[in-house]
Enzyme design. Structure first.
Site, PDB file in Angstrom:
ATOM      1  N   GLU A   1     -27.889 -27.657  20.303  1.00  0.00           N
ATOM      2  CA  GLU A   1     -26.505 -27.605  20.785  1.00  0.00           C
ATOM      3  C   GLU A   1     -26.380 -26.859  22.114  1.00  0.00           C
ATOM      4  O   GLU A   1     -25.454 -27.107  22.886  1.00  0.00           O
ATOM      5  CB  GLU A   1     -25.566 -27.004  19.732  1.00  0.00           C
ATOM      6  CG  GLU A   1     -25.692 -25.511  19.463  1.00  0.00           C
ATOM      7  CD  GLU A   1     -26.742 -25.145  18.427  1.00  0.00           C
ATOM      8  OE1 GLU A   1     -27.735 -25.892  18.270  1.00  0.00           O
ATOM      9  OE2 GLU A   1     -26.597 -24.070  17.788  1.00  0.00           O
TER      10      GLU A   1
ATOM     11  N   HIS B   1     -32.190 -24.825  18.461  1.00  0.00           N
ATOM     12  CA  HIS B   1     -30.743 -25.054  18.612  1.00  0.00           C
ATOM     13  C   HIS B   1     -30.471 -26.082  19.721  1.00  0.00           C
ATOM     14  O   HIS B   1     -30.243 -25.683  20.871  1.00  0.00           O
ATOM     15  CB  HIS B   1     -30.038 -23.742  18.969  1.00  0.00           C
ATOM     16  CG  HIS B   1     -29.982 -22.760  17.849  1.00  0.00           C
ATOM     17  ND1 HIS B   1     -28.948 -22.719  16.945  1.00  0.00           N
ATOM     18  CD2 HIS B   1     -30.850 -21.786  17.472  1.00  0.00           C
ATOM     19  CE1 HIS B   1     -29.170 -21.757  16.064  1.00  0.00           C
ATOM     20  NE2 HIS B   1     -30.314 -21.172  16.365  1.00  0.00           N
TER      21      HIS B   1
ATOM     22  N   CYS C   1     -31.720 -24.827  12.536  1.00  0.00           N
ATOM     23  CA  CYS C   1     -32.245 -23.476  12.322  1.00  0.00           C
ATOM     24  C   CYS C   1     -32.138 -23.095  10.847  1.00  0.00           C
ATOM     25  O   CYS C   1     -32.884 -23.613  10.025  1.00  0.00           O
ATOM     26  CB  CYS C   1     -31.554 -22.486  13.254  1.00  0.00           C
ATOM     27  SG  CYS C   1     -32.620 -21.102  13.651  1.00  0.00           S
TER      28      CYS C   1
HETATM   29  N1  GLN Z   1     -31.844 -16.472   9.584  1.00  0.00           N
HETATM   30  C1  GLN Z   1     -32.814 -17.434  10.002  1.00  0.00           C
HETATM   31  C2  GLN Z   1     -33.950 -16.801  10.782  1.00  0.00           C
HETATM   32  O1  GLN Z   1     -33.813 -15.710  11.277  1.00  0.00           O
HETATM   33  C3  GLN Z   1     -32.173 -18.542  10.822  1.00  0.00           C
HETATM   34  C4  GLN Z   1     -31.600 -18.067  12.123  1.00  0.00           C
HETATM   35  C5  GLN Z   1     -30.643 -19.043  12.753  1.00  0.00           C
HETATM   36  O2  GLN Z   1     -30.149 -19.954  12.117  1.00  0.00           O
HETATM   37  N2  GLN Z   1     -30.327 -18.867  14.000  1.00  0.00           N
HETATM   38  O3  GLN Z   1     -34.989 -17.376  10.903  1.00  0.00           O
END
Ligand code: GLN
Length: 549
Positions: free
Chosen positions: A518, A516, A380
């Site tokens: 995970e 994600h 992310c």
């Molecule tokens: N801050 C980034 C976004 O909003 C990544 C978010 C995250 O890593 N969950 O796109």
């Protein structure tokens, strides 16, 4: 009809109620039953999405895009269930729904009260998870008995036994039995008080799970049993163990499944614990080991990265390796020097996150991983930082994400105003950059992997689905310049609108994903990306380190 197990906690918080609930779920599944798990949280936030991860730990995301308590992660890791919107309720959500109904005039002039209106809605929420294909519903009540906030939930579960029948409900109380060194004794008084507190509101626990650093002697058990109005065999030790994955095995050895079977008149077979035995063996007797640096912002509270730590452990399980973690505060990378910080590190990991603090340190760590050919995995925000790093240091652009610099010359990561949401079958629109609440891309979305790429090889399939929680996306305007410079866009949304996975062709293992992974990893089914990353990290520098001893 489903049976219900309600789990409450006493004396202190952080006794591991979530893990206990999940482990009981694992144990009942191993005995052939179908389970459901639910968490009821007494706080007023409507969901945990807005809570600070430093205070409350990770926000766990379900397939259907619900931001939930991290305990749901334990439920999914320990059992075969897939959680959703209905598996986590906060007091805020219950009250919000009741107030909305009151405003709509649903209560026809009645005075709306905690009892029966709030308690009725709590009971309805519990019954909603008791579907036809579920034998046992395990409900964990957040907080500690005695807290003011928890009362409506406790009152609701008290009434529940009355509603559905005595033989269908079991109250299990997790409590602490501390060992006092100077006295050389395990002390039962806090447990007695906690049970008294429960009984005051009409709940007599059926089983006490006593968290202790050693086994409770029969004498201690008898003392607790007499004072808490229980049979001695209903007092079970929940001893500290080396790995949480040992808890289902430990509960089985203590006969907890048989006790639950007896109390709820369940048709439970002898539990088949072979899968868990195998997992625990791999965790406790690793053949290899590796060192992973996690470059993040919330390194003070490890619960902020709960699923991630577990997924890395699963990667280790898949490779019979111990995964050692070096927590690197991203704000310190530049000051301490990336070379120093990363010495002895086999793989570099940059997790998700929000806000600009520590971003430059993450980018520096990624540059180091790319140039030094160290396995790198970014999730992310970690992937977004890898994109920024590549744009600056390879494509020679003055670039950033608009999350950190709204006026950047090259917004390689930006907000997409419109995107097609295949789950809802509609175009989603974002109106203003500042419009934050409720605009995240949340939950599971499909992604198509390009054949021949590392990602495709790792997953072994073309179409995958993974969970998201973010606002910003790769800016498609830069796809050409990136690919010309050796950046590989290996996964995209089915309509090719959104970049999901990126990698480098001239690197042993360098991969970033917008989702994600995970959240989908389990000890019994390690996620392929974590499995592969750990394998590459073990191989890094061309040797397979052997554990000593
Ligand atoms: N801050 C980034 C976004 O909003 C990544 C978010 C995250 O890593 N969950 O796109």
């Amino acid at each position: 009809m489903s049976k219900f197990i309600f789990i409450t906690g006493g004396v202190v918080s952080a006794l591991g109620k979530g893990i206990a609930a999940a482990s009981i779920g694992a144990l009942l599944e191993a005995g052939g039953l179908r389970v459901a798990l639910q968490k009821l949280d007494p706080y007023i936030n409507v969901d945990p999405g807005t809570l600070s991860p430093i205070e409350h730990g990770e926000v766990y995301v379900t397939d259907d895009g619900c931001e939930t308590d991290l305990d749901l992660g334990h439920y999914e890791r320990f059992t075969s269930i897939k959680t959703s919107f209905s598996n986590n309720y906060t007091a805020g959500r219950i009250y919000y729904d009741v107030i909305k109904k009151e405003r709509r005039g649903d209560y026809l002039g009645n005075t709306v009260k905690v009892v029966p209106h709030i308690t009725d809605d709590i009971k309805k929420a519990i019954k909603a998870v008791a579907t036809e294909d579920c034998d046992v519903v395990i409900v964990e009540i957040g907080g500690t008995v005695g807290d003011i906030e928890g009362l409506p939930f406790l009152e609701a579960i008290r009434q529940f036994r009355y509603d559905v029948g005595r033989e269908n409900v079991l109250y299990l109380h997790l409590t602490l039995v501390p060992y006092i060194k100077t006295a050389g004794e395990l002390k039962t008084k806090p447990t007695q008080h906690s049970v008294k507190e429960l009984r005051k509101i009409g709940i007599q626990p059926d089983i006490l799970l006593c968290r202790a650093d050693r086994k409770l002697t029969n004498e201690v058990k008898r003392k607790i049993a007499i004072n808490c109005n229980l049979d001695i065999d209903a007092v079970v030790t929940a001893m500290d163990v080396e790995t949480v994955y040992e808890i289902p095995l430990y509960f089985e050895s203590e006969g907890l499944d048989k006790l639950i079977k007896k109390k709820l008149l369940l048709n439970l077979s002898q539990a088949d614990m072979s899968e868990w035995t195998e997992v625990v063996k791999k965790v406790k007797e690793p053949k290899l080991e590796t060192m992973i640096a996690i470059v993040g912002k919330y390194t003070g509270l490890k619960d902020s990265y709960k699923s991630l730590i577990e997924a890395l452990t699963h990667g280790g399980i898949a490779n019979s390796a111990r995964v050692n973690l070096r927590w690197v505060d991203s704000e310190e990378v530049k000051a301490k020097g990336v070379d120093n910080i990363m010495s002895g590190v086999d793989g570099i990991f940059v997790p998700g996150g929000f806000g600009s603090r520590g971003i430059e340190g993450k980018i520096e760590a990624i540059r180091y991983a790319r140039e030094e050919q160290i396995p790198f995995f970014g999730i992310c925000l970690g992937m977004q930082c890898a994109v920024i790093e590549f744009s600056r240091n390879v494509c020679n652009l003055s670039a950033n994400s608009t999350e950190f610099d709204i006026d950047t010359e090259n917004p390689v990561i930006h907000l997409i105003k419109k995107w097609y949401n295949p789950r809802e079958g509609k175009i989603e629109e974002r109106i203003k950059e500042s419009e934050m609440g409720g605009t995240m891309r949340l939950g599971a979305y499909p992604c198509v992997l390009k054949e021949g790429t590392q990602a495709f090889k790792i997953y072994g399939i073309k179409e995958i689905s993974e969970r998201h929680r973010h606002r910003y996306e790769f800016n498609n305007k830069y796809r050409d310049i990136f690919t010309k410079n050796g950046f590989v866009i290996s996964g995209v949304s089915p309509n090719n609108e959104l970049v999901e996975v990126v990698e480098l062709s001239d690197h042993p293992w360098f991969l970033g994903c917008q989702f994600h992974p995970e959240f989908r990893s389990k000890p019994t089914e390690p996620h392929p990306l974590f499995k592969s990353f750990i394998k590459a990290s073990i191989k890094n520098k061309g040797f397979f380190p052997k554990l000593s001893g």
